[in-house]
Design a protein around this motif. Structure first.
Motif, PDB file in Angstrom:
ATOM      1  N   LYS A 155       0.815  -1.217   0.000  1.00  0.00           N
ATOM      2  CA  LYS A 155       0.000   0.000   0.000  1.00  0.00           C
ATOM      3  C   LYS A 155       0.853   1.274   0.000  1.00  0.00           C
ATOM      4  O   LYS A 155       0.494   2.253  -0.638  1.00  0.00           O
ATOM      5  CB  LYS A 155      -0.915  -0.016   1.220  1.00  0.00           C
ATOM      6  N   SER A 156       1.977   1.245   0.708  1.00  0.00           N
ATOM      7  CA  SER A 156       2.791   2.467   0.798  1.00  0.00           C
ATOM      8  C   SER A 156       3.612   2.721  -0.470  1.00  0.00           C
ATOM      9  O   SER A 156       4.259   3.749  -0.579  1.00  0.00           O
ATOM     10  CB  SER A 156       3.723   2.394   2.017  1.00  0.00           C
ATOM     11  N   GLY A 157       3.605   1.767  -1.392  1.00  0.00           N
ATOM     12  CA  GLY A 157       4.302   1.981  -2.660  1.00  0.00           C
ATOM     13  C   GLY A 157       5.776   1.639  -2.602  1.00  0.00           C
ATOM     14  O   GLY A 157       6.249   1.000  -1.663  1.00  0.00           O
ATOM     15  N   ASP A 158       6.473   2.077  -3.609  1.00  0.00           N
ATOM     16  CA  ASP A 158       7.882   1.760  -3.757  1.00  0.00           C
ATOM     17  C   ASP A 158       8.773   2.793  -3.064  1.00  0.00           C
ATOM     18  O   ASP A 158       8.378   3.949  -2.885  1.00  0.00           O
ATOM     19  CB  ASP A 158       8.268   1.686  -5.236  1.00  0.00           C
ATOM     20  N   PHE A 159       9.964   2.351  -2.693  1.00  0.00           N
ATOM     21  CA  PHE A 159      10.963   3.211  -2.079  1.00  0.00           C
ATOM     22  C   PHE A 159      12.306   2.885  -2.688  1.00  0.00           C
ATOM     23  O   PHE A 159      12.658   1.725  -2.870  1.00  0.00           O
ATOM     24  CB  PHE A 159      11.027   2.967  -0.557  1.00  0.00           C
ATOM     25  N   ASN A 160      13.059   3.918  -3.035  1.00  0.00           N
ATOM     26  CA  ASN A 160      14.428   3.775  -3.508  1.00  0.00           C
ATOM     27  C   ASN A 160      15.299   4.754  -2.748  1.00  0.00           C
ATOM     28  O   ASN A 160      14.979   5.932  -2.686  1.00  0.00           O
ATOM     29  CB  ASN A 160      14.531   4.070  -5.011  1.00  0.00           C
ATOM     30  N   ALA A 161      16.400   4.248  -2.189  1.00  0.00           N
ATOM     31  CA  ALA A 161      17.333   5.099  -1.438  1.00  0.00           C
ATOM     32  C   ALA A 161      18.072   6.038  -2.381  1.00  0.00           C
ATOM     33  O   ALA A 161      18.276   5.775  -3.517  1.00  0.00           O
ATOM     34  CB  ALA A 161      18.306   4.253  -0.653  1.00  0.00           C
TER      35      ALA A 161
END
Length: 161
Positions: A155-161
């Motif tokens: 639900k919170s979607g994607d994350f990329n550092a």
């Protein structure tokens, strides 16, 4: 640093710690990558890379430890859900320029909650295993840069550092 959410999901309305109920969440593919570094002397790295360490294959042992750790995350981290992981991968790459070993972990599943903690645990325990196996040779190694690199799904979607 990226944006910060003010919502702590493991705290209930009374301010008490609790395990998040994920039963209403959709089952989706979830993936996460994490990394860690073990910084060491050139001589220590050479022992590992050349297979001359007296304790055996440091990379093979650290890889297995990382995979096992990902599978045991719910036993190590309070309030973490036990997950049926479909894939865990731990890569260890010697890096003479930086002076150490770069560890990357990858975890994947189809489920109702993410695998970030499993990826972070895999990278951390692989790093600790390298330290443990090499501490007789060098005690001042540094475990550094443990962090989430990316996560996909949910639900919170994607994350990329």
């Amino acid at each position: 640093m990226s944006e910060i959410s003010s919502e702590l999901t493991h705290i209930n309305a009374s301010g008490e710690a609790n395990m998040v109920d994920v039963s209403d969440k959709a089952v989706t593919v979830r993936e996460a990558r994490a990394e860690a570094w073990v910084l060491m002397a050139e001589e220590t790295l050479a022992l590992i890379v050349n297979g001359q360490h007296h304790k055996g294959d440091v990379f093979a042992t650290a890889r297995i430890a990382g995979i096992m750790a990902a599978k045991k995350t719910a036993e190590l981290i309070p309030l973490c859900h036990p997950l049926a992981l479909s894939k865990v991968e731990v890569q260890l790459t010697p890096n003479a320029e930086r002076g150490g070993v770069h560890i990357q972990s990858y975890c994947k599943l189809a489920g109702q909650t993410g695998v970030e903690m499993e990826a972070l645990t895999a990278a951390s325990i692989a790093a600790l295993t390298i330290y443990d196996m090499c501490k007789a040779v060098q005690k001042d190694m540094i475990i550094d840069g443990v962090r989430l690199l990316e996560k996909r799904g949910g639900k919170s979607g994607d994350f990329n550092a």
